[in-house]
Every structure is written in C-alpha cells, then in structure tokens.
Design a protein around this motif. Structure first.
Motif, PDB file in Angstrom:
ATOM      1  N   LYS A   1      -2.955  -0.234  -8.797  1.00 13.47           N
ATOM      2  CA  LYS A   1      -2.658  -0.505 -10.212  1.00 13.47           C
ATOM      3  C   LYS A   1      -1.787  -1.756 -10.372  1.00 13.47           C
ATOM      4  CE  LYS A   1      -0.541   1.824 -14.224  1.00 13.47           C
ATOM      5  NZ  LYS A   1       0.131   3.077 -14.655  1.00 13.47           N
ATOM      6  N   SER A   2      -0.816  -1.915  -9.436  1.00 13.64           N
ATOM      7  CA  SER A   2       0.115  -3.055  -9.522  1.00 13.64           C
ATOM      8  C   SER A   2      -0.560  -4.374  -9.154  1.00 13.64           C
ATOM      9  CB  SER A   2       1.314  -2.822  -8.600  1.00 13.64           C
ATOM     10  OG  SER A   2       2.039  -1.670  -8.994  1.00 13.64           O
ATOM     11  N   TYR A   3      -1.488  -4.314  -8.189  1.00 16.06           N
ATOM     12  CA  TYR A   3      -2.145  -5.542  -7.704  1.00 16.06           C
ATOM     13  C   TYR A   3      -3.664  -5.345  -7.702  1.00 16.06           C
ATOM     14  CZ  TYR A   3       2.663  -5.985  -6.046  1.00 16.06           C
ATOM     15  OH  TYR A   3       4.037  -6.019  -5.980  1.00 16.06           O
ATOM     16  N   PRO A   4      -4.277  -5.280  -8.899  1.00 15.49           N
ATOM     17  CA  PRO A   4      -5.696  -4.905  -8.986  1.00 15.49           C
ATOM     18  C   PRO A   4      -6.644  -5.883  -8.296  1.00 15.49           C
ATOM     19  CG  PRO A   4      -4.840  -5.656 -11.118  1.00 15.49           C
ATOM     20  CD  PRO A   4      -3.670  -5.514 -10.209  1.00 15.49           C
ATOM     21  N   ASP A   5      -6.221  -7.114  -8.104  1.00 18.56           N
ATOM     22  CA  ASP A   5      -7.117  -8.117  -7.508  1.00 18.56           C
ATOM     23  C   ASP A   5      -6.989  -8.204  -5.986  1.00 18.56           C
ATOM     24  OD1 ASP A   5      -7.954  -8.756 -10.074  1.00 18.56           O
ATOM     25  OD2 ASP A   5      -6.328 -10.215 -10.329  1.00 18.56           O
ATOM     26  N   GLN A   6      -6.066  -7.401  -5.421  1.00 16.95           N
ATOM     27  CA  GLN A   6      -5.845  -7.490  -3.975  1.00 16.95           C
ATOM     28  C   GLN A   6      -6.293  -6.205  -3.279  1.00 16.95           C
ATOM     29  OE1 GLN A   6      -1.759  -8.515  -3.062  1.00 16.95           O
ATOM     30  NE2 GLN A   6      -1.613  -9.892  -4.825  1.00 16.95           N
ATOM     31  N   PRO A   7      -7.016  -6.322  -2.141  1.00 15.11           N
ATOM     32  CA  PRO A   7      -7.371  -5.111  -1.391  1.00 15.11           C
ATOM     33  C   PRO A   7      -6.114  -4.493  -0.770  1.00 15.11           C
ATOM     34  CG  PRO A   7      -7.974  -7.066  -0.152  1.00 15.11           C
ATOM     35  CD  PRO A   7      -7.501  -7.548  -1.484  1.00 15.11           C
ATOM     36  N   LEU A   8      -6.158  -3.187  -0.578  1.00 18.91           N
ATOM     37  CA  LEU A   8      -5.022  -2.496   0.029  1.00 18.91           C
ATOM     38  C   LEU A   8      -4.915  -2.894   1.504  1.00 18.91           C
ATOM     39  CD1 LEU A   8      -3.081  -0.401  -1.232  1.00 18.91           C
ATOM     40  CD2 LEU A   8      -4.452   1.388  -0.134  1.00 18.91           C
ATOM     41  N   PRO A   9      -3.727  -3.332   1.957  1.00 20.47           N
ATOM     42  CA  PRO A   9      -3.584  -3.681   3.384  1.00 20.47           C
ATOM     43  C   PRO A   9      -3.610  -2.423   4.260  1.00 20.47           C
ATOM     44  CG  PRO A   9      -1.460  -3.824   2.272  1.00 20.47           C
ATOM     45  CD  PRO A   9      -2.473  -3.510   1.210  1.00 20.47           C
ATOM     46  N   ALA A  10      -3.445  -2.581   5.553  1.00 18.33           N
ATOM     47  CA  ALA A  10      -3.380  -1.440   6.474  1.00 18.33           C
ATOM     48  C   ALA A  10      -2.195  -0.541   6.113  1.00 18.33           C
ATOM     49  CB  ALA A  10      -3.241  -1.951   7.907  1.00 18.33           C
ATOM     50  N   ARG A  11      -2.328   0.764   6.360  1.00 22.29           N
ATOM     51  CA  ARG A  11      -1.253   1.721   6.035  1.00 22.29           C
ATOM     52  C   ARG A  11       0.081   1.283   6.621  1.00 22.29           C
ATOM     53  NH1 ARG A  11      -1.435   6.392   8.602  1.00 22.29           N
ATOM     54  NH2 ARG A  11      -0.619   7.865   7.074  1.00 22.29           N
ATOM     55  N   SER A  12       0.032   0.784   7.872  1.00 27.97           N
ATOM     56  CA  SER A  12       1.286   0.430   8.553  1.00 27.97           C
ATOM     57  C   SER A  12       2.019  -0.707   7.842  1.00 27.97           C
ATOM     58  CB  SER A  12       1.005   0.032  10.000  1.00 27.97           C
ATOM     59  OG  SER A  12       0.093  -1.054  10.044  1.00 27.97           O
ATOM     60  N   GLU A  13       1.306  -1.433   6.993  1.00 28.10           N
ATOM     61  CA  GLU A  13       1.932  -2.569   6.296  1.00 28.10           C
ATOM     62  C   GLU A  13       2.574  -2.181   4.977  1.00 28.10           C
ATOM     63  OE1 GLU A  13      -0.425  -6.180   6.098  1.00 28.10           O
ATOM     64  OE2 GLU A  13      -1.493  -5.598   7.925  1.00 28.10           O
ATOM     65  N   TYR A  14       2.151  -1.027   4.397  1.00 26.09           N
ATOM     66  CA  TYR A  14       2.743  -0.683   3.094  1.00 26.09           C
ATOM     67  C   TYR A  14       3.433   0.677   3.041  1.00 26.09           C
ATOM     68  CZ  TYR A  14      -1.432   2.218   2.093  1.00 26.09           C
ATOM     69  OH  TYR A  14      -2.424   3.165   2.126  1.00 26.09           O
ATOM     70  N   LEU A  15       3.086   1.596   3.962  1.00 30.01           N
ATOM     71  CA  LEU A  15       3.559   2.980   3.818  1.00 30.01           C
ATOM     72  C   LEU A  15       4.997   3.190   4.281  1.00 30.01           C
ATOM     73  CD1 LEU A  15       3.015   5.943   3.110  1.00 30.01           C
ATOM     74  CD2 LEU A  15       1.940   6.213   5.359  1.00 30.01           C
ATOM     75  N   TYR A  16       5.407   2.498   5.350  1.00 30.54           N
ATOM     76  CA  TYR A  16       6.651   2.867   6.026  1.00 30.54           C
ATOM     77  C   TYR A  16       7.848   2.077   5.510  1.00 30.54           C
ATOM     78  CZ  TYR A  16       3.112   5.109   8.806  1.00 30.54           C
ATOM     79  OH  TYR A  16       2.033   5.865   9.195  1.00 30.54           O
ATOM     80  N   ARG A  17       8.051   2.152   4.203  1.00 33.13           N
ATOM     81  CA  ARG A  17       9.186   1.469   3.557  1.00 33.13           C
ATOM     82  C   ARG A  17       9.447   2.160   2.215  1.00 33.13           C
ATOM     83  NH1 ARG A  17       8.120  -4.109   3.445  1.00 33.13           N
ATOM     84  NH2 ARG A  17       6.437  -3.861   4.988  1.00 33.13           N
ATOM     85  N   PRO A  18      10.657   2.066   1.697  1.00 30.43           N
ATOM     86  CA  PRO A  18      10.902   2.571   0.342  1.00 30.43           C
ATOM     87  C   PRO A  18      10.528   1.502  -0.687  1.00 30.43           C
ATOM     88  CG  PRO A  18      12.957   1.807   1.297  1.00 30.43           C
ATOM     89  CD  PRO A  18      11.889   1.564   2.329  1.00 30.43           C
TER      90      PRO A  18
END
Length: 572
Positions: free
Chosen positions: A316-333
């Motif tokens: 929703k925040s970045y509709p034009d960008q594909p979701l990166p690998a889980r390890s790049e977005y999940l492990y952070r607040p």
C-alpha cells in the motif's frame, strides 16, 4: 554467504490469554480452561524461565485472564468454589451427586488431546475404554457408574492437565500417578489443595521474573476486543475489499470503547506489577491506523502484529515497487507517526511462529530446538545490511503444548539451553531492543501507511464477514445501543452502571467471534455460542430491559467434518 559481525536479536513473546468464562449473573465459571491452563502451561512456562536465567523474553498477559486468576485465588482463600468441576473434585461423596453433575464429569473429563494427555496413561485409558463400552451399550447406563469411577476420572483428568514441571517435582502428584486408581476423598483433597497453591503462586512468580529484569511483561486491551473492528467495521475491507459487513454500519462509540479497554489494561498492569507496560500486543495482533493512533496517544512505546499485515502495508505504501525478499523488510521495527505521537511496530516471523505452534510437536524436542536455532542463524547471515536485525516470534503461550509430548518440556528446555550458549543470537525484550536502538543512534524505518489486519491471514476474516459472525456483531450492536440509551438516563445506580459496563466489556471480546463459523467443531461452537448469548442476556437484565428473543436462538452450529478450527490457527 557474507560474514556477519553483529548479533541477531531474538524477541520471543508468549501470549497468555483466556476469555472471561464467568457467568456474571451467578458468579459461576461456565468453563474450566483458566485453571486448567494455569496448572499445566503457566506453571511450566514460569518453571523453564526460572531454570534458564540467561533467557530474556516477553510475556503478554491479557488483564481478563489475570482477573480470573485472582478470582480463583480468592475462591481458594475464601473456601467457596464457584467452578463446578473444581467443586466436584473436592466433593466428599460422589455417589450422591445430581444427574447433571454426573453428566458434567463425564462430558468434561475426556476433553484433552488424547494422543499426548490420555493414551500415555494406561489407568486413564482404561477409564475411557469403560466409558466407550457403556456408551455403545446404552447411553443411559452411564448414569449408573459408581462414585469411585467418577472419583478416578476426576483425578486422572486433573493429573493429565498437570504441568510437566509439577509432575516431575511434586511428591503428591508422583504418589497419585503411581497409585493409578481407587482414589479416596483424601487423595482428591490433596490434589485440590495443590491446584489452589499453583494458582495463588502464578502472578507472584511472573512478577518476580519481571522485577529481576529477565522478562518484559506486556498487555492487551483489557477484555481482548478486536479493536480495529470496534473502531470501524470497514477496516475489514482494507485487506479483503469484498468482505460482507454486518447490517449495522458501525459499532456504536467503538473508538471510546477501545480507549476504555486500553486504559483499563494499563491501570490493571500498574496495580499488579508496579509499573506501566511499555508495549501492547493488540488482541490477535489486529491493527489499524486509528488503533495505532490510540496506542501512541496513550504513550505506549511499541506494539506488534503479523507478517501479512506488514507485507500488505508495504504494498500500500509503495504500490509501484515489488516486495523485496523477506530478509530485507521483515526483521526490523517500523515507526508509525500520528500527529505529534509515534509508536514502533514489530512484525512476527509467521513461519518460525507456526513451526513452534504446529510442526515441532511432531519432532524430537532436541531436534526441533536445534532446527529453530539453525533457521535463526541463517536469518542472521541474510540480514547483513541491517544494523540491528531483530526476529519476532510471537504465539500463544498455552494451547500449543497440548500437542507436544510432555507438554513441550524437552523442546523448551533444550531451546532455552541452546540459546543461552549461542554467541551469535541474543534473546532480548522489545523494551531492551528499543533502548539499544536509541543508544546506538540507529535510524528506524518509517511506515507511511498501514493496511488494517491481524496475524491470521493478514485479514479480519476470522472475526467478521460470514453470516454467523455478522449476526453476532448485529446482536452486540443492538445491545450496545440499548446500553447507551440507559446510560444517558439516571435509572441505574453507580454500582449497577459499573456492573453493566463490566458485562458489556466481556461481550466485546474477540473470542466469541473466533468460534462462530462452520470450520469449528459443534461442541466448541455450542459452548462459546451459549456463553456469548448468556453474556448478552445478562447485559440486558443488568440494564433492566427485557431480553430480546433473537438472543435465545443459537448463532452458529459448527461442522462435524471440519479439521481446520480450534484454539490455534496457521498465520497463512
């Protein structure tokens, strides 16, 4: 793989919760799950922490569970037991109890996981075989079983629900288990008194663990409401746009109700544990932007939700960008800002949480513990660009263990031991982790917008959207409208208003809606359906209003063919 110089932070959060099982009209407990989970799970979970002082983690207590624990403690202290099954455990003469009491024992005392809690005990299995034989012969024959059979059944049921730590260390339990049968009233009283001691000790044990700094205690809005839906039913369409909503467009005064549940939880925490909770696990990890606004406005430092919510929010925040690998977005607040306030939101690793909840019970304990740590080490190697990687494992701290041999004793003991010795993984709490970010001036990623959802499927489909769930919401909305009308007048005393407010809060629990639907067993649906309607009926009585006939009819029936329901769900 690239080498990694910093440690991986791991936050384990065990969520402890039972809905309010009290009948507010009679004061009786309608179901025994609070005290049974206390003697089995809350005792074992405290024991493992006491045995592994190097482990840091978060324990989340829902205030309505603590209310009920204190209620049971008071019952034992005062000598008046208001739980029918507990009362029967201590009854002097089981030959002369009523037919309904006999039925209660027979219908209750085989309710557990038979693979792990009945079959390992030949004497208990023998009682089940006798029951099955009589039931096949003629159901009515069961009413003629002896008081001794009922005594042995009551004792074995409670022995099966006893925590493994108690089973190993308590002489009374060792003696009863080796005796196997022909339990006397004196035997039952010994067991009854031990149950009282375990219940009375549970809150002090966790308070001591928190005071030592080993655990962080967090909270949930008081009666476990599905807060985003109380605020706005249409939030269900954030993740599932086609969701069918209840006939009522909005829950009356929902935002104020959520603020009430939250403030009540903060007050409860302060009274019981001597400090305010820095963080909140919203009921079912269910979040929305208005809820985060309320949490931040009440000064909470952190909250947490499910991985699916984060993925939907990033889309929703970045509709034009594909979701990166889980390890790049999940492990952070992620920081969510609302006006002058902000709150950090952590997101659970659904895969690791589900492995503990559903998969590892089939493994040898040591193998499962080592596998989990290997997976954490792999995550550490994949998060090289992250200055402070954190893995959040969040799940039910009570229901999972029923499927494990020995109540998960070996898995938890081995997991904590391996983690205590691991040089690359640091167990911590959310509060400590946030303090470390501040000390090291680590920038926190801002989340521009949030998609409302829960840890289950990233949506609210477990609580709203089908006929039965929506009917329950409509019945609750009608009751709340009546409540509001009565509260505007002066017909009730302050004491009566307080009682009605407490009963309303219990009706607002998410648990009722969890059980409605054809993917749960008829037995479970029936007991929760009846409890919900009893609560609503009592609310009308407390308001001095006739009970609507709509509340007298069952809302939901469940399905005998289902295999998907129960007290736990997979995240996706």
């Amino acid at each position: 793989m690239t080498s990694h110089s910093s440690k991986l932070d791991l936050v384990l959060l065990w969520h402890m919760h039972q809905p309010d099982y009290r009948d507010y009209k009679t004061g009786e407990f309608m179901l025994p799950w609070v005290y049974l989970h206390t003697i089995k799970d809350y005792t074992d979970m405290a024991h493992h922490l006491e045995n592994h002082p190097g482990i840091r983690l978060v324990v989340n207590f829902v205030p309505v569970l603590l209310d009920q624990l204190e209620d049971y403690a008071d019952q034992f202290a005062g000598g008046t037991i208001r739980d029918p099954l507990l009362r029967l455990l201590s009854a002097p003469d089981l030959d002369h109890i009523s037919p309904n009491e006999r039925l209660l024992i027979l219908n209750s005392c085989f309710l557990n996981n038979h693979e792990t809690m009945l079959k390992p005990y030949p004497a208990y299995q023998h009682l089940r075989d006798l029951y099955d034989h009589l039931q096949k012969t003629n159901d009515k024959e069961l009413m003629y079983v002896s008081g001794q059979y009922l005594a042995d059944l009551l004792v074995w049921y409670h022995l099966a629900w006893m925590g493994e730590s108690v089973r190993r260390e308590n002489e009374c339990i060792v003696h009863l288990m080796s005796q196997e049968k022909l339990f006397s009233h004196g035997d039952r009283i010994l067991l009854f008194n031990l149950i009282g001691e375990l219940i009375q000790g549970i809150i002090p044990r966790y308070r001591k663990l928190a005071e030592s700094g080993q655990i962080e205690l967090s909270t949930t809005p008081h009666y476990h409401p599905l807060a985003p839906l109380l605020i706005d039913f249409t939030s269900a369409r954030d993740s599932l746009p086609e969701t069918q909503l209840p006939a009522n467009p909005v829950y009356p005064g929902g935002r104020n109700r959520v603020a009430f549940h939250l403030q009540s939880a903060i007050d409860s925490h302060r009274q019981r544990f001597g400090s305010e909770p820095s963080g909140v696990w919203p009921a079912e990890g269910a979040v929305s932007e208005p809820l985060l606004d309320i949490l931040a406005g009440h000064g909470r430092q952190w909250c947490a939700s499910g991985e699916g919510v984060l993925a939907n929010s990033l889309h929703k925040s970045y509709p034009d960008q594909p979701l990166p690998a889980r390890s790049e977005y999940l492990y952070r607040p992620y920081r969510f800002e609302s006006g002058n306030n902000s709150i950090l939101c952590f997101y659970r690793d659904d895969q690791l949480s589900d492995l503990i909840g559903f998969e590892y019970s089939r493994w040898f304990g040591r193998d499962a513990a080592e596998n989990l740590v290997q997976r954490l080490e792999h995550i550490r190697s994949e998060t090289n660009g992250n200055p402070a990687p954190v893995v959040s494992i969040i799940l039910d701290g009570e229901n999972a263990w029923e499927t494990y041999p020995y109540n998960g004793y070996y898995f938890l003991d081995d997991l904590y031991e391996i983690l205590e010795k691991n040089a690359d993984i640091r167990t911590t709490t959310f509060h400590e982790y946030i303090a470390g970010l501040s000390e090291n001036n680590i920038e926190i990623t801002r989340l521009p917008s949030l998609t409302a959802g829960s840890w289950v499927y990233g949506s609210f489909s477990t609580w709203i959207g089908d006929h039965d769930k929506n009917l329950a919401w409509d019945l609750l909305c009608a009751a709340k409208q009546s409540y509001d009308l009565v509260m505007q007048g002066s017909r009730l005393t302050d004491e009566e208003k307080l009682a009605a407010g407490q009963q309303l809060a219990s009706c607002e629990s998410s648990d009722w809606f969890w059980w409605f639907g054809d993917y749960n067993s008829p037995h479970s649906v029936e007991s929760f359906d009846l409890a919900f309607r009893k609560n609503l009926a009592n609310l009308y009585r407390l308001l001095n209003i006739p009970v609507p006939v709509t509340i007298l009819e069952p809302i939901s029936y469940g399905s005998a063919s289902t295999g998907k329901g129960g007290a736990m769900r997979h995240a996706s």
